[in-house]
Design an enzyme around this catalytic site. Structure first.
Site, mmCIF file in Angstrom:
data_model
loop_
_atom_site.group_PDB
_atom_site.id
_atom_site.type_symbol
_atom_site.label_atom_id
_atom_site.label_comp_id
_atom_site.label_asym_id
_atom_site.label_seq_id
_atom_site.Cartn_x
_atom_site.Cartn_y
_atom_site.Cartn_z
ATOM 1 N N SER A 14 7.246 11.081 9.993
ATOM 2 C CA SER A 14 6.947 11.771 8.726
ATOM 3 C C SER A 14 5.506 11.548 8.264
ATOM 4 O O SER A 14 5.080 12.123 7.272
ATOM 5 C CB SER A 14 7.915 11.287 7.635
ATOM 6 O OG SER A 14 7.747 9.890 7.434
ATOM 7 N N LEU A 16 1.107 11.006 8.844
ATOM 8 C CA LEU A 16 -0.060 11.841 9.178
ATOM 9 C C LEU A 16 -0.016 12.354 10.618
ATOM 10 O O LEU A 16 -0.104 13.556 10.868
ATOM 11 C CB LEU A 16 -1.324 10.994 8.946
ATOM 12 C CG LEU A 16 -2.656 11.467 9.504
ATOM 13 C CD1 LEU A 16 -3.131 12.705 8.773
ATOM 14 C CD2 LEU A 16 -3.707 10.368 9.370
ATOM 15 N N TYR A 140 -2.032 -7.673 11.919
ATOM 16 C CA TYR A 140 -1.785 -6.305 12.388
ATOM 17 C C TYR A 140 -2.418 -6.098 13.768
ATOM 18 O O TYR A 140 -1.795 -5.533 14.667
ATOM 19 C CB TYR A 140 -2.374 -5.325 11.368
ATOM 20 C CG TYR A 140 -2.203 -3.873 11.714
ATOM 21 C CD1 TYR A 140 -0.994 -3.225 11.499
ATOM 22 C CD2 TYR A 140 -3.257 -3.129 12.246
ATOM 23 C CE1 TYR A 140 -0.826 -1.880 11.805
ATOM 24 C CE2 TYR A 140 -3.110 -1.791 12.556
ATOM 25 C CZ TYR A 140 -1.893 -1.172 12.341
ATOM 26 O OH TYR A 140 -1.737 0.144 12.656
ATOM 27 N N HIS A 183 -7.623 5.338 3.559
ATOM 28 C CA HIS A 183 -8.813 5.195 4.395
ATOM 29 C C HIS A 183 -9.969 6.016 3.817
ATOM 30 O O HIS A 183 -9.813 6.676 2.801
ATOM 31 C CB HIS A 183 -8.486 5.594 5.833
ATOM 32 C CG HIS A 183 -7.576 4.629 6.513
ATOM 33 N ND1 HIS A 183 -6.365 4.979 7.063
ATOM 34 C CD2 HIS A 183 -7.691 3.292 6.705
ATOM 35 C CE1 HIS A 183 -5.778 3.909 7.571
ATOM 36 N NE2 HIS A 183 -6.556 2.874 7.370
#
Length: 318
Positions: A14, A16, A140, A183
């Site tokens: 769902s 980008l 991450y 971003h």
């Protein structure tokens, strides 16, 4: 990819990139491909049993793995352990379920943050494990690096065809346009929207000099489909515009201001820090496969994204 039936499960479908893949596969359809786009509502991929149930329900032959716990710089800095653990759980469950269910190919999505903080430029695919990542989001980064390690381990021990792509800065419709956590491009688009409304200039943090390579989500989605259908390596591949297409943050801000027709232009707030000056990535490997691939000009892609944001302002993630 041959003509046999393909059931392609897209995790994180769902977001980008998932929504861009949905659009790109409609532009280049194959009769033997069925896509299933998952969202977080379909089950918790941090839970091995829930992940296994999803795989047993859909019985995919191929997987595009986009799902991840993501966040902006500040969020990462405060919660490196959460980003490390949650992403390791998600990735391990998706890859292990893919192995157990006999999935023929998995294409996972990494990020340029996997590369070492101290490195030479341009960055290429061989440099991933050459040194520690940037300390701000090491949790991450290491979780994403481990996908590459797992891909090679699954291939060595079980002969699995698991691979990964490394996109540069992606943007487009259905992005996260949060002012705090978004971003560069989506954040500036949201700021410009407000500046337009208030009749003010667009304030850009920093000197505007740092350089970045931006890739439009639809271009990235087309390249994802190429990797899914044609790319045979286990080693990852950087999906990026050419080095000559690198632009400064100031240039990008100006394109966004122009797309909104801002009457008061842009103002640089040089009291704010710039972050990393550049992260130039080489797309030499991609060009060896697709020498003639045409990327959408950045100006046009920004105009399309601004148009989408204006039309979908009330429902956009922000």
């Amino acid at each position: 990819m041959s003509s046999e039936r393909k059931i392609i499960l897209v995790t994180g479908g769902s977001g980008l990139v998932g929504q861009a893949i949905k659009q790109a596969k409609q532009q280049d359809p194959r009769e033997n491909e069925t896509f299933i786009f998952l969202s977080s509502k379909d089950g918790d991929l941090k839970d091995p049993a829930a992940t296994q149930r999803i795989f047993e329900r859909y019985k995919p032959t191929h997987v595009i793995h986009l799902a991840a716990m993501v966040g902006g710089l500040f969020n990462n800095m405060k919660h490196n352990l959460d980003f490390l653990r949650n992403n390791i759980l998600i990735n391990d469950n998706v890859l292990q379920s893919s192995y157990k269910m006999g999935v023929k190919k998995v294409v996972s999505c990494l990020s340029t943050c996997v590369f070492p903080d101290q490195t030479s430029y341009p960055i290429d695919e061989t440099m991933i494990h050459n040194g520690p990542p940037h300390p701000s989001n090491f949790g991450y980064s290491y979780a994403k690096r481990l996908i590459d390690v797992q891909n090679h381990a699954y291939h060595q021990q079980h002969g699995c065809h698991f691979t990964a792509v490394i996109p540069t800065n992606v943007f487009g419709a259905c992005d996260n346009f949060s002012l705090e956590d978004g971003h560069v491009i989506p954040g500036l688009i949201h700021k410009a929207y407000i500046a337009k409304k208030e009749g003010k200039p667009l304030v850009v943090y920093g000197s505007g000099k740092p350089l970045r390579q931006f890739i439009y989500s639809i271009d990235l989605a087309k390249l994802f489909l190429f990797v899914l259908r044609e790319y045979e390596e286990i080693d990852p591949i950087i999906l990026s515009v050419d080095e000559s297409s690198e632009v400064s943050i100031g240039q990008v801000a100006q394109m966004i201001a122009d797309a909104f027709q801002l009457e008061h232009g842009i103002v640089l707030d040089t009291t704010k820090s710039d972050g990393q000056y550049k992260k130039t990535a080489s797309n030499k490997k991609l060009r060896s496969y697709l020498p003639d691939f045409q990327f959408m000009p950045l100006k046009d892609a920004i105009e399309r994204t601004v148009q989408w944001f204006n039309l979908n302002y009330n429902t956009a993630r922000k």
